[in-house]
Design a protein around this motif. Structure first.
Motif, PDB file in Angstrom:
ATOM      1  N   GLU A 160       0.818  -1.210   0.000  1.00  0.00           N
ATOM      2  CA  GLU A 160       0.000   0.000   0.000  1.00  0.00           C
ATOM      3  C   GLU A 160       0.854   1.264   0.000  1.00  0.00           C
ATOM      4  N   VAL A 161       1.931   1.255   0.771  1.00  0.00           N
ATOM      5  CA  VAL A 161       2.817   2.421   0.788  1.00  0.00           C
ATOM      6  C   VAL A 161       3.460   2.619  -0.580  1.00  0.00           C
ATOM      7  N   THR A 162       3.920   1.537  -1.205  1.00  0.00           N
ATOM      8  CA  THR A 162       4.535   1.632  -2.528  1.00  0.00           C
ATOM      9  C   THR A 162       3.561   2.197  -3.546  1.00  0.00           C
ATOM     10  N   ALA A 163       2.320   1.691  -3.530  1.00  0.00           N
ATOM     11  CA  ALA A 163       1.313   2.174  -4.470  1.00  0.00           C
ATOM     12  C   ALA A 163       1.025   3.655  -4.271  1.00  0.00           C
ATOM     13  N   ASN A 164       1.015   4.108  -3.025  1.00  0.00           N
ATOM     14  CA  ASN A 164       0.717   5.514  -2.764  1.00  0.00           C
ATOM     15  C   ASN A 164       1.907   6.417  -3.038  1.00  0.00           C
ATOM     16  N   ILE A 165       3.127   5.895  -2.948  1.00  0.00           N
ATOM     17  CA  ILE A 165       4.284   6.656  -3.416  1.00  0.00           C
ATOM     18  C   ILE A 165       4.142   6.941  -4.907  1.00  0.00           C
ATOM     19  N   TRP A 166       3.770   5.904  -5.650  1.00  0.00           N
ATOM     20  CA  TRP A 166       3.566   6.071  -7.094  1.00  0.00           C
ATOM     21  C   TRP A 166       2.460   7.092  -7.367  1.00  0.00           C
ATOM     22  N   LYS A 167       1.348   6.988  -6.640  1.00  0.00           N
ATOM     23  CA  LYS A 167       0.225   7.906  -6.851  1.00  0.00           C
ATOM     24  C   LYS A 167       0.625   9.350  -6.559  1.00  0.00           C
ATOM     25  N   LEU A 168       1.316   9.566  -5.448  1.00  0.00           N
ATOM     26  CA  LEU A 168       1.736  10.916  -5.093  1.00  0.00           C
ATOM     27  C   LEU A 168       2.640  11.500  -6.169  1.00  0.00           C
ATOM     28  N   ALA A 169       3.607  10.696  -6.625  1.00  0.00           N
ATOM     29  CA  ALA A 169       4.533  11.181  -7.651  1.00  0.00           C
ATOM     30  C   ALA A 169       3.809  11.484  -8.959  1.00  0.00           C
ATOM     31  N   ARG A 170       2.862  10.617  -9.330  1.00  0.00           N
ATOM     32  CA  ARG A 170       2.103  10.853 -10.566  1.00  0.00           C
ATOM     33  C   ARG A 170       1.257  12.115 -10.462  1.00  0.00           C
ATOM     34  N   ASP A 171       0.540  12.273  -9.346  1.00  0.00           N
ATOM     35  CA  ASP A 171      -0.368  13.408  -9.201  1.00  0.00           C
ATOM     36  C   ASP A 171       0.364  14.741  -9.196  1.00  0.00           C
ATOM     37  N   HIS A 172       1.623  14.731  -8.751  1.00  0.00           N
ATOM     38  CA  HIS A 172       2.382  15.982  -8.656  1.00  0.00           C
ATOM     39  C   HIS A 172       3.538  16.049  -9.660  1.00  0.00           C
ATOM     40  N   ALA A 173       3.517  15.135 -10.624  1.00  0.00           N
ATOM     41  CA  ALA A 173       4.508  15.141 -11.708  1.00  0.00           C
ATOM     42  C   ALA A 173       5.941  15.170 -11.193  1.00  0.00           C
ATOM     43  N   ARG A 174       6.216  14.289 -10.226  1.00  0.00           N
ATOM     44  CA  ARG A 174       7.569  14.166  -9.690  1.00  0.00           C
ATOM     45  C   ARG A 174       8.172  12.852 -10.197  1.00  0.00           C
ATOM     46  N   PRO A 175       9.365  12.908 -10.795  1.00  0.00           N
ATOM     47  CA  PRO A 175       9.982  11.670 -11.276  1.00  0.00           C
ATOM     48  C   PRO A 175      10.530  10.836 -10.126  1.00  0.00           C
ATOM     49  N   VAL A 176      10.109   9.582 -10.049  1.00  0.00           N
ATOM     50  CA  VAL A 176      10.594   8.682  -9.008  1.00  0.00           C
ATOM     51  C   VAL A 176      10.924   7.330  -9.624  1.00  0.00           C
ATOM     52  N   ALA A 177      11.818   6.623  -8.964  1.00  0.00           N
ATOM     53  CA  ALA A 177      12.125   5.231  -9.300  1.00  0.00           C
ATOM     54  C   ALA A 177      11.972   4.432  -8.014  1.00  0.00           C
ATOM     55  N   VAL A 178      10.991   3.539  -7.990  1.00  0.00           N
ATOM     56  CA  VAL A 178      10.627   2.848  -6.755  1.00  0.00           C
ATOM     57  C   VAL A 178      10.965   1.362  -6.873  1.00  0.00           C
ATOM     58  N   THR A 179      11.611   0.836  -5.834  1.00  0.00           N
ATOM     59  CA  THR A 179      11.925  -0.587  -5.747  1.00  0.00           C
ATOM     60  C   THR A 179      11.305  -1.146  -4.478  1.00  0.00           C
ATOM     61  N   LEU A 180      10.561  -2.245  -4.614  1.00  0.00           N
ATOM     62  CA  LEU A 180       9.958  -2.929  -3.469  1.00  0.00           C
ATOM     63  C   LEU A 180      10.721  -4.226  -3.222  1.00  0.00           C
ATOM     64  N   LEU A 181      11.234  -4.384  -2.000  1.00  0.00           N
ATOM     65  CA  LEU A 181      12.076  -5.527  -1.643  1.00  0.00           C
ATOM     66  C   LEU A 181      11.328  -6.438  -0.680  1.00  0.00           C
ATOM     67  N   GLU A 182      11.252  -7.732  -1.016  1.00  0.00           N
ATOM     68  CA  GLU A 182      10.571  -8.714  -0.173  1.00  0.00           C
ATOM     69  C   GLU A 182      11.398  -9.999  -0.106  1.00  0.00           C
ATOM     70  N   GLY A 183      11.553 -10.532   1.107  1.00  0.00           N
ATOM     71  CA  GLY A 183      12.359 -11.729   1.292  1.00  0.00           C
ATOM     72  C   GLY A 183      11.678 -13.014   0.890  1.00  0.00           C
ATOM     73  N   ALA A 184      10.347 -13.018   0.814  1.00  0.00           N
ATOM     74  CA  ALA A 184       9.606 -14.214   0.435  1.00  0.00           C
ATOM     75  C   ALA A 184       9.565 -14.358  -1.085  1.00  0.00           C
ATOM     76  N   PRO A 185       9.160 -15.540  -1.581  1.00  0.00           N
ATOM     77  CA  PRO A 185       9.084 -15.743  -3.034  1.00  0.00           C
ATOM     78  C   PRO A 185       7.980 -14.955  -3.720  1.00  0.00           C
ATOM     79  N   ARG A 186       7.061 -14.345  -2.942  1.00  0.00           N
ATOM     80  CA  ARG A 186       6.002 -13.539  -3.548  1.00  0.00           C
ATOM     81  C   ARG A 186       5.601 -12.426  -2.588  1.00  0.00           C
ATOM     82  N   LEU A 187       4.873 -11.477  -3.131  1.00  0.00           N
ATOM     83  CA  LEU A 187       4.320 -10.426  -2.285  1.00  0.00           C
ATOM     84  C   LEU A 187       3.203 -10.991  -1.408  1.00  0.00           C
ATOM     85  N   LEU A 188       2.812 -10.226  -0.387  1.00  0.00           N
ATOM     86  CA  LEU A 188       1.689 -10.569   0.490  1.00  0.00           C
ATOM     87  C   LEU A 188       1.750 -12.023   0.941  1.00  0.00           C
TER      88      LEU A 188
END
Length: 246
Positions: A160-188
């Motif tokens: 949820e935090v990753t998705a909202n980082i993307w939304k904030l950057a899109r809504d305010h036209a800020r260039p971002v590069a986001v990486t989500l790191l997870e130790g398990a073989p899949r998300l959630l």
């Protein structure tokens, strides 16, 4: 004499009790709330607060005002130690409070002790007001090169935090590069495989780099060090690695 009832922390259970402070007063209690912050943010609205779906006023309770309305004394401080024999609470800012009965509802914090450097170089997702630091970093970025952000933890909070980082950057036209790191073989990991697949597809379609089966060795200035020697560069590292009692 009135009994002294001290609530430590402005968590949900205490909010319920504070709204009924008049009943406690009629029962012969002098009520005090001790909290290090005037505002208590609702954690379920934290990601939306980051992304701009909610304003700060919509996502928080004003503890001081709630106390004033109910005749409760408000102490803006943290409890550093408890002396149960003397029935006294030592405050972090100095001084102490006597009590006949003390109730603790201090919420949770992100577990960062197992990740070297996280306390110095990462932004834990709790307390929720930490997300303003992430929001300010994104909105304050004016360069042409993307602001690099890494989110550690692919559970519900991390997604949820990753998705909202993307939304904030899109809504305010800020260039971002986001990486989500997870130790398990899949998300959630605690949810269904279908939900995990939908979450991953949604993030990757929006340009988020999802890294699975990776082990974080530490957080350093400028990025995240993975076990094996690789470093994921990031100006902002957000910690979403689960919680421990606050």
């Amino acid at each position: 004499m009135a009994k002294s009832l001290v609530f430590v922390g402005g968590g949900h259970a205490h909010l319920y009790s504070l709204q009924r402070a008049a009943r406690l007063a009629r029962a012969g209690c002098a009520v005090t709330l001790v909290s290090p912050e005037r505002f208590q943010y609702y954690s379920g609205m934290g990601p939306g607060l980051l992304g701009g779906t909610y304003t700060p006023e919509e996502a928080r309770f004003d503890l001081r005002r709630l106390c004033e309305q109910g005749g409760v004394s408000f102490v803006e401080d943290a409890v550093a130690a408890v002396d149960p024999g003397a029935r006294r609470l030592a405050l972090a800012g100095g001084g102490s409070l006597a009590y006949d009965l003390a109730s603790f509802n201090t919420g949770s914090k992100v577990a960062d002790a197992s990740i070297p450097g996280a306390a110095e170089h990462a932004v834990p997702v709790k307390p929720i007001h930490n997300l303003f630091r992430v929001r300010d970093a994104i909105l304050g970025h004016g360069g042409a090169a993307p602001l690099r952000l890494a989110v550690i933890g692919g559970g519900p909070a991390g997604v949820e935090v990753t998705a909202n980082i993307w939304k904030l950057a899109r809504d305010h036209a800020r260039p971002v590069a986001v990486t989500l790191l997870e130790g398990a073989p899949r998300l959630l990991p605690g949810m269904s495989a279908a939900a995990a697949a939908v979450a991953r597809r949604s993030l990757e379609e929006r340009g988020v780099a999802v890294r699975l089966d990776v082990r974080v060795g530490g957080v350093v200035e400028g990025g995240v060090a993975l076990e094996g020697g690789e470093e994921v560069p990031a100006e902002v590292v957000v910690l979403c690695t689960g919680t421990t009692p606050g």
